[in-house]
Design a protein around this motif. Structure first.
Motif, short mmCIF file in Angstrom:
data_model
loop_
_atom_site.label_atom_id
_atom_site.label_comp_id
_atom_site.label_asym_id
_atom_site.label_seq_id
_atom_site.Cartn_x
_atom_site.Cartn_y
_atom_site.Cartn_z
N ARG A 74 -5.26 3.82 3.63
CA ARG A 74 -6.57 3.15 3.16
C ARG A 74 -6.78 3.55 1.50
O ARG A 74 -7.25 2.83 0.86
N LYS A 114 -12.69 -1.66 0.29
CA LYS A 114 -13.26 -2.36 1.47
C LYS A 114 -12.30 -3.14 2.17
O LYS A 114 -11.93 -3.31 3.34
N LYS A 115 -11.39 -4.06 1.32
CA LYS A 115 -10.29 -4.65 1.81
C LYS A 115 -9.22 -3.87 2.21
O LYS A 115 -8.53 -4.10 3.35
N GLN A 135 -10.44 -3.09 5.66
CA GLN A 135 -10.39 -4.29 6.51
C GLN A 135 -8.84 -4.77 7.26
O GLN A 135 -8.57 -5.04 8.20
N TYR A 152 -7.97 -2.25 9.76
CA TYR A 152 -8.65 -2.50 10.86
C TYR A 152 -8.13 -3.78 11.79
O TYR A 152 -7.80 -3.66 13.18
N ARG A 153 -7.75 -4.64 10.90
CA ARG A 153 -7.17 -6.09 11.54
C ARG A 153 -5.77 -5.66 12.22
O ARG A 153 -5.40 -6.65 13.10
#
Length: 116
Positions: free
Chosen positions: A16, A28-29, A32, A35-36
């Protein structure tokens, strides 16, 4: 070194954090994307498999505007402002601050080209 979409990523960092080194991807991206794909954001970049790296590269290439594409878009926006001769375009062309900043005593680095 590990390269994703033309950006060099540090292998010793967490996923991250390493993804935020790419232009156009913030914290934040990056979270994401992890997570995806079902990847933990806390593992190191050098612990990822080749398949996981390919997945990250594919997702970033499809869903996000990053690195060279982002810079090319910014340059195109500036060129458009210059071509229509609006105030911001003229200021870009002259190498002066765009947003109403004082230029009498400040903006030294921005005005370097026009100083005597």
């Amino acid at each position: 070194m590990l390269y994703i979409s033309g950006a060099r990523l540090v292998p010793d960092k967490q996923v991250r954090i390493a993804l935020t080194k790419m232009d156009g991807i913030g914290p934040k991206k990056a979270i994401q994307v992890c997570y995806r794909l079902g990847i933990s954001g806390n593992i190191k970049m050098n612990e990822l498999t080749k398949y996981q790296i390919d997945q990250i590269e594919q997702m970033i290439g499809q869903d996000h505007v990053v690195h060279w594409e982002l810079k090319r878009g910014e340059r195109a926006d500036i060129e458009r402002l210059i071509s229509i001769s609006c105030y911001r375009g003229i200021r870009h062309q002259d190498g002066l601050p765009l947003r109403g900043q004082r230029t009498h005593t400040n903006a030294r680095t921005f005005r370097k080209q026009i100083r005597k």
